[in-house]
Motif scaffolding. Sequence first.
Motif, PDB file in Angstrom:
ATOM      1  N   SER A 179      -1.310  -7.827  -4.454  1.00  0.00           N
ATOM      2  CA  SER A 179      -2.205  -6.594  -3.977  1.00  0.00           C
ATOM      3  C   SER A 179      -1.591  -5.448  -4.134  1.00  0.00           C
ATOM      4  O   SER A 179      -0.538  -5.386  -3.359  1.00  0.00           O
ATOM      5  N   SER A 224      -5.341  -7.701  -7.030  1.00  0.00           N
ATOM      6  CA  SER A 224      -6.134  -6.664  -6.614  1.00  0.00           C
ATOM      7  C   SER A 224      -5.014  -5.409  -6.971  1.00  0.00           C
ATOM      8  O   SER A 224      -4.046  -5.323  -6.818  1.00  0.00           O
ATOM      9  N   LEU A 225      -5.774  -4.236  -7.702  1.00  0.00           N
ATOM     10  CA  LEU A 225      -5.017  -3.351  -8.360  1.00  0.00           C
ATOM     11  C   LEU A 225      -5.861  -2.053  -8.223  1.00  0.00           C
ATOM     12  O   LEU A 225      -6.879  -1.925  -8.558  1.00  0.00           O
ATOM     13  N   ASN A 226      -5.266  -0.846  -7.475  1.00  0.00           N
ATOM     14  CA  ASN A 226      -5.782   0.480  -7.447  1.00  0.00           C
ATOM     15  C   ASN A 226      -4.604   1.246  -7.985  1.00  0.00           C
ATOM     16  O   ASN A 226      -3.661   1.682  -7.392  1.00  0.00           O
ATOM     17  N   GLU A 274      -3.008   4.406  -5.177  1.00  0.00           N
ATOM     18  CA  GLU A 274      -4.186   5.577  -5.234  1.00  0.00           C
ATOM     19  C   GLU A 274      -3.531   6.822  -5.100  1.00  0.00           C
ATOM     20  O   GLU A 274      -2.924   7.233  -4.203  1.00  0.00           O
ATOM     21  N   ASN A 327      -1.704  -1.224  -4.246  1.00  0.00           N
ATOM     22  CA  ASN A 327      -2.494   0.150  -3.946  1.00  0.00           C
ATOM     23  C   ASN A 327      -1.615   1.369  -4.230  1.00  0.00           C
ATOM     24  O   ASN A 327      -0.842   1.591  -3.517  1.00  0.00           O
ATOM     25  N   LYS A 353     -10.015  -7.755  -8.101  1.00  0.00           N
ATOM     26  CA  LYS A 353     -10.512  -6.262  -7.755  1.00  0.00           C
ATOM     27  C   LYS A 353      -9.781  -5.128  -8.561  1.00  0.00           C
ATOM     28  O   LYS A 353      -8.693  -5.476  -8.654  1.00  0.00           O
ATOM     29  N   ASN A 397       0.812  -1.152   0.060  1.00  0.00           N
ATOM     30  CA  ASN A 397       0.022   0.188   0.021  1.00  0.00           C
ATOM     31  C   ASN A 397       0.722   1.193  -0.049  1.00  0.00           C
ATOM     32  O   ASN A 397       1.462   1.512   0.878  1.00  0.00           O
ATOM     33  N   ASP A 450      -9.484  -0.940  -9.489  1.00  0.00           N
ATOM     34  CA  ASP A 450     -10.086   0.530  -9.365  1.00  0.00           C
ATOM     35  C   ASP A 450      -9.143   1.330 -10.052  1.00  0.00           C
ATOM     36  O   ASP A 450      -8.063   1.699  -9.882  1.00  0.00           O
ATOM     37  N   TRP A 462      -0.484   4.174  -0.894  1.00  0.00           N
ATOM     38  CA  TRP A 462      -1.490   5.234  -1.054  1.00  0.00           C
ATOM     39  C   TRP A 462      -1.139   6.589  -0.887  1.00  0.00           C
ATOM     40  O   TRP A 462      -0.538   6.981   0.166  1.00  0.00           O
TER      41      TRP A 462
END
Length: 227
Positions: free
Chosen positions: A26, A58-60, A30, A28, A83, A3, A85, A5
């Motif tokens: 996973s 999972s990818l944001n 963002e 993130n 997932k 993460n 975003d 973010w």
Amino acid sequence: MLNLWHNQLGTAGALAIAENLSRLTSLNLENSVHFLTGTLIGDEGAVVIAGRLPGLASLNLVGNGVGDMGAVSVASHLTNLTKLDLGRTGISPEGLAALTEGLPNLTSLSLDCIHVDNEGAAAIAAHLPNLTDLNLNFNAVGDAGSAALAEGLSKLTRLDLCCDAGDEGAAAIATHLPNINTLLLSECGISDEGAGAIGARLRNLSILDLSGNDITDKGLQGATGVL
């Protein structure tokens, strides 16, 4: 899971992640704070991530300047994604088509603020039947698109639509998604009629957002019966 973010990572950062964390599942990245002025991952970074991290589930990449080239690469290489975003990016209908056709395993999709219209909503409904969580906040989805989503995505348990769903869209959602438990329909042009449809048919709701609509005391009485 990694993460990062709300940082200011660019293509070099994406490359460093891809080269050193090849087993990542996973990610993130963002960037909803700096997306107007800061360094962005962009298409090049998205291509690097998609090409070198095939195990991602999972990818944001919210607010990271990803366009159609990045979307096509994600759809081509990350077929195990469940997932995704990509809200507040530059994806056009062509990029959306690539995503919907290339990622059949998605269960959670967030595409807020990318100008998804009724046709785009219909494509999501036609190609992504396993979705349980969908966010199309602040797009151009009207009553026809809302109805297409409701009719095609029977597994939805969470739906976020701040758009022009209107009473017809609300009625379609109430008719076809009886098991939904989180329904966010703020500023959707819903009147007492739509609120009444929701109240009459949706009995499994635990969260309901109808803020910013045209509901009076009469409609409120119908809607509050579901909670």
